[in-house]
Design a protein around this motif. Sequence first.
Motif, PDB file in Angstrom:
ATOM      1  N   GLU A 112     -40.838  18.676  32.083  1.00 39.84           N
ATOM      2  CA  GLU A 112     -40.511  17.401  30.897  1.00 39.84           C
ATOM      3  C   GLU A 112     -39.176  17.492  30.335  1.00 39.84           C
ATOM      4  O   GLU A 112     -38.525  16.920  29.992  1.00 39.84           O
ATOM      5  CB  GLU A 112     -40.898  17.868  28.976  1.00 39.84           C
ATOM      6  CG  GLU A 112     -40.600  17.194  28.224  1.00 39.84           C
ATOM      7  CD  GLU A 112     -42.098  17.840  27.075  1.00 39.84           C
ATOM      8  OE1 GLU A 112     -42.237  18.763  26.937  1.00 39.84           O
ATOM      9  OE2 GLU A 112     -41.648  16.997  25.909  1.00 39.84           O
ATOM     10  N   VAL A 113     -38.104  19.073  30.890  1.00 45.43           N
ATOM     11  CA  VAL A 113     -37.302  19.367  30.557  1.00 45.43           C
ATOM     12  C   VAL A 113     -36.369  18.831  31.695  1.00 45.43           C
ATOM     13  O   VAL A 113     -35.114  18.643  30.657  1.00 45.43           O
ATOM     14  CB  VAL A 113     -37.162  20.818  30.753  1.00 45.43           C
ATOM     15  CG1 VAL A 113     -35.349  21.719  29.935  1.00 45.43           C
ATOM     16  CG2 VAL A 113     -37.520  21.189  29.303  1.00 45.43           C
ATOM     17  N   LEU A 114     -36.451  19.085  32.717  1.00 43.39           N
ATOM     18  CA  LEU A 114     -35.420  18.295  33.963  1.00 43.39           C
ATOM     19  C   LEU A 114     -35.229  17.117  33.778  1.00 43.39           C
ATOM     20  O   LEU A 114     -34.187  16.835  32.745  1.00 43.39           O
ATOM     21  CB  LEU A 114     -36.388  18.864  35.228  1.00 43.39           C
ATOM     22  CG  LEU A 114     -36.214  19.840  35.451  1.00 43.39           C
ATOM     23  CD1 LEU A 114     -36.016  20.500  36.740  1.00 43.39           C
ATOM     24  CD2 LEU A 114     -34.508  20.791  35.642  1.00 43.39           C
ATOM     25  N   ASN A 125     -43.827   8.743  29.444  1.00 38.55           N
ATOM     26  CA  ASN A 125     -42.871   9.033  28.490  1.00 38.55           C
ATOM     27  C   ASN A 125     -41.637   8.382  28.703  1.00 38.55           C
ATOM     28  O   ASN A 125     -40.860   7.871  27.790  1.00 38.55           O
ATOM     29  CB  ASN A 125     -42.986  10.406  27.555  1.00 38.55           C
ATOM     30  CG  ASN A 125     -42.369  10.495  26.511  1.00 38.55           C
ATOM     31  OD1 ASN A 125     -42.510   9.295  25.716  1.00 38.55           O
ATOM     32  ND2 ASN A 125     -41.463  11.737  26.138  1.00 38.55           N
ATOM     33  N   PHE A 126     -41.103   9.800  29.607  1.00 39.51           N
ATOM     34  CA  PHE A 126     -38.990   9.310  30.241  1.00 39.51           C
ATOM     35  C   PHE A 126     -38.627   7.559  30.220  1.00 39.51           C
ATOM     36  O   PHE A 126     -38.441   6.673  29.850  1.00 39.51           O
ATOM     37  CB  PHE A 126     -38.904   9.807  30.771  1.00 39.51           C
ATOM     38  CG  PHE A 126     -38.344  11.106  30.311  1.00 39.51           C
ATOM     39  CD1 PHE A 126     -37.315  11.290  29.501  1.00 39.51           C
ATOM     40  CD2 PHE A 126     -39.173  12.384  30.476  1.00 39.51           C
ATOM     41  CE1 PHE A 126     -37.024  12.580  28.802  1.00 39.51           C
ATOM     42  CE2 PHE A 126     -38.942  13.648  29.831  1.00 39.51           C
ATOM     43  CZ  PHE A 126     -37.723  13.509  28.593  1.00 39.51           C
ATOM     44  N   MET A 140     -32.605  16.593  30.363  1.00 37.96           N
ATOM     45  CA  MET A 140     -31.555  17.461  30.512  1.00 37.96           C
ATOM     46  C   MET A 140     -30.871  16.757  31.299  1.00 37.96           C
ATOM     47  O   MET A 140     -28.788  16.371  31.224  1.00 37.96           O
ATOM     48  CB  MET A 140     -31.248  18.680  31.245  1.00 37.96           C
ATOM     49  CG  MET A 140     -32.513  19.955  30.452  1.00 37.96           C
ATOM     50  SD  MET A 140     -31.468  20.380  29.071  1.00 37.96           S
ATOM     51  CE  MET A 140     -29.657  20.700  29.864  1.00 37.96           C
ATOM     52  N   THR A 199     -36.574   0.844  26.696  1.00 32.72           N
ATOM     53  CA  THR A 199     -36.968   0.713  24.984  1.00 32.72           C
ATOM     54  C   THR A 199     -35.875   1.111  24.924  1.00 32.72           C
ATOM     55  O   THR A 199     -35.163   0.182  24.379  1.00 32.72           O
ATOM     56  CB  THR A 199     -37.656   1.857  24.306  1.00 32.72           C
ATOM     57  OG1 THR A 199     -39.436   1.927  24.843  1.00 32.72           O
ATOM     58  CG2 THR A 199     -37.638   1.681  22.614  1.00 32.72           C
ATOM     59  N   ARG A 200     -34.927   1.519  25.633  1.00 30.95           N
ATOM     60  CA  ARG A 200     -33.230   1.124  25.874  1.00 30.95           C
ATOM     61  C   ARG A 200     -33.086   0.659  25.967  1.00 30.95           C
ATOM     62  O   ARG A 200     -31.530  -0.114  25.223  1.00 30.95           O
ATOM     63  CB  ARG A 200     -33.274   3.351  26.451  1.00 30.95           C
ATOM     64  CG  ARG A 200     -31.495   3.180  25.786  1.00 30.95           C
ATOM     65  CD  ARG A 200     -31.190   3.660  24.631  1.00 30.95           C
ATOM     66  NE  ARG A 200     -30.192   4.396  24.174  1.00 30.95           N
ATOM     67  CZ  ARG A 200     -29.166   3.473  23.862  1.00 30.95           C
ATOM     68  NH1 ARG A 200     -29.135   2.738  22.835  1.00 30.95           N
ATOM     69  NH2 ARG A 200     -27.782   4.392  23.800  1.00 30.95           N
ATOM     70  N   VAL A 211     -40.887   4.623  30.065  1.00 28.43           N
ATOM     71  CA  VAL A 211     -40.981   4.267  28.441  1.00 28.43           C
ATOM     72  C   VAL A 211     -39.484   4.326  27.604  1.00 28.43           C
ATOM     73  O   VAL A 211     -39.000   3.251  26.433  1.00 28.43           O
ATOM     74  CB  VAL A 211     -42.284   4.478  27.099  1.00 28.43           C
ATOM     75  CG1 VAL A 211     -42.065   3.921  26.239  1.00 28.43           C
ATOM     76  CG2 VAL A 211     -43.839   4.387  28.128  1.00 28.43           C
ATOM     77  N   LEU A 212     -39.639   5.848  27.442  1.00 27.23           N
ATOM     78  CA  LEU A 212     -37.975   5.419  26.887  1.00 27.23           C
ATOM     79  C   LEU A 212     -36.547   5.203  26.768  1.00 27.23           C
ATOM     80  O   LEU A 212     -35.895   4.244  26.978  1.00 27.23           O
ATOM     81  CB  LEU A 212     -37.779   7.142  26.553  1.00 27.23           C
ATOM     82  CG  LEU A 212     -37.103   7.979  25.339  1.00 27.23           C
ATOM     83  CD1 LEU A 212     -37.780   7.470  24.291  1.00 27.23           C
ATOM     84  CD2 LEU A 212     -36.469   9.072  26.222  1.00 27.23           C
ATOM     85  N   SER A 236     -38.255  10.493  20.187  1.00 32.00           N
ATOM     86  CA  SER A 236     -39.492  11.307  20.758  1.00 32.00           C
ATOM     87  C   SER A 236     -39.923  12.188  20.669  1.00 32.00           C
ATOM     88  O   SER A 236     -39.340  13.604  21.257  1.00 32.00           O
ATOM     89  CB  SER A 236     -39.510  10.346  22.127  1.00 32.00           C
ATOM     90  OG  SER A 236     -40.571  10.568  23.361  1.00 32.00           O
ATOM     91  N   THR A 237     -41.624  12.267  20.391  1.00 31.46           N
ATOM     92  CA  THR A 237     -41.901  14.492  19.804  1.00 31.46           C
ATOM     93  C   THR A 237     -43.145  13.915  20.598  1.00 31.46           C
ATOM     94  O   THR A 237     -43.581  14.999  20.576  1.00 31.46           O
ATOM     95  CB  THR A 237     -41.725  14.552  18.482  1.00 31.46           C
ATOM     96  OG1 THR A 237     -43.062  13.036  18.068  1.00 31.46           O
ATOM     97  CG2 THR A 237     -40.509  14.726  17.907  1.00 31.46           C
ATOM     98  N   ASN A 238     -42.607  13.716  21.793  1.00 29.55           N
ATOM     99  CA  ASN A 238     -44.302  14.137  22.945  1.00 29.55           C
ATOM    100  C   ASN A 238     -43.480  15.149  22.938  1.00 29.55           C
ATOM    101  O   ASN A 238     -42.327  15.974  24.115  1.00 29.55           O
ATOM    102  CB  ASN A 238     -44.215  12.638  24.227  1.00 29.55           C
ATOM    103  CG  ASN A 238     -44.544  12.310  24.186  1.00 29.55           C
ATOM    104  OD1 ASN A 238     -46.064  11.859  23.513  1.00 29.55           O
ATOM    105  ND2 ASN A 238     -44.480  11.348  23.539  1.00 29.55           N
TER     106      ASN A 238
END
Lengths: 222, 246
Positions: B126-128, B40-41, B131, B47-48, B43-44, B58-60
Amino acid sequence: MIKRIAMLFAVGIVTGLLSSFITGQQVSVNPGTDMIAVDKSSNIVLDFTGAGIKVEGWDKDEVLINALSPMIDGKYENDRNPGYKIVAEKNNIRLAEYSISGSIVYELETWLPLVQFEKYENQHDGITGISINMNTSSSGYSFLIFAPKDVPLEITADRIKVSSGCTLAHTNAEVAVIEDSNLIKGFTSEGGAVEISNCTINHDSSFRNKTLKMKGNKFVDN
Amino acid sequence: MIVSENYKRSLVAFTTDMLQSFRKTFIIVFIILGALPIINFIVLISTRISHPEAFITSTNSILGIGFFTMLITLSIAFFVSTCKTEVLSQFVWPINSRVYAVGNFVVMLACALAAVSGVSALLLIEVLPAMILKLVLKDFILVNNLTVQNFIEGFWVSFCHIMFSASFSYFVGMYFFRHKIIIGALALVLANLSSFPAVRAAYSGMYNFIYGKHSSIMLFSLKIWLVILLLHILSYIPLKRMEVRA
């Protein structure tokens, strides 16, 4: 085996609690409203370069600027992380330090089954994965602006939608949709595509756009 | 005392063996789940880079996806575990029907707990990165819907749901694999009866009892654990008649 499960449980709980602590408080990208008094004797200049705006006419002598949340339902609080600044000098109103455009909003969600409880039912809109919008907000418009109906507007923005009896002197946008408005003598339009419907258009108007679509308009001489 | 000691030893051996057999499934599922936020990150960020002016949301959610994945995985696993070959492979002296029934309940508890704990541990993946991106990219907005309270309450509610779903699959499997034709026919009849408003209302009532909107987590917990225990008691009936191989 029991020790391993207990360890996994401890790691899971600690991770979850740690995650909710380190990510901090809830953050909003919907900053609220601005009300600006204007002088009715001269044109109002709205420079919202970099953003999409909707402009509607009203009978008051003030300009009201509502920031539309990039979130679909505007569910976040209005008082944090503005991401923009409105600069007003008499009738010149300008968007500054605009940071919503080109942003990434990452939502850290909690457990899904909580939706079955009253206090959490609005927490989730479902898991939608990555959503990309080439405009500046989910609807394509970041601001809803109310302006006096009888004062001519000079608008510059990436995307413009004008309706509800506005008086227009100038527009400059990549995409402009103008409805139910009055295009006064000397009106000029620049930019990409413009679509004008159900408007009163003075013959002394000029359009320097890549494409121009018109429908149901009334042309007048003065 | 000797019987009790034997029973305890059998139960520990049975649950340990069952949990060992689940280990591989858990590792595979957790690896896949752990890869999701990373993908997900990636792809994010790509995309950026390719669309610098785009507004990206993104709401994964690893907690949401993980919950569903574990719910489905454990439901299938416990359904399959009730098939005749699986039961017979476990049903060897000194494992009797009581050890098997209690053991399955304990294993289910352990698996459901491991599932929600593992998913919570994956939250760090997901969090690290989120952040780090928040520190690196000035236009990265992290909207945090996670609080200590909703995490703990969600942990418990998700655990209950996984237990219920696995217990229901176990209960259905226990009857289905023993009386395939009868249960198959019964399922068809029950499905067709739903065209009658009264029966449909009864189904809807049962569904709402478990999944309907609840005002209190305590009330929900009480209801769901009653149903879970009932499902295990009902599953014990066909087990009682089974013989232990020497």
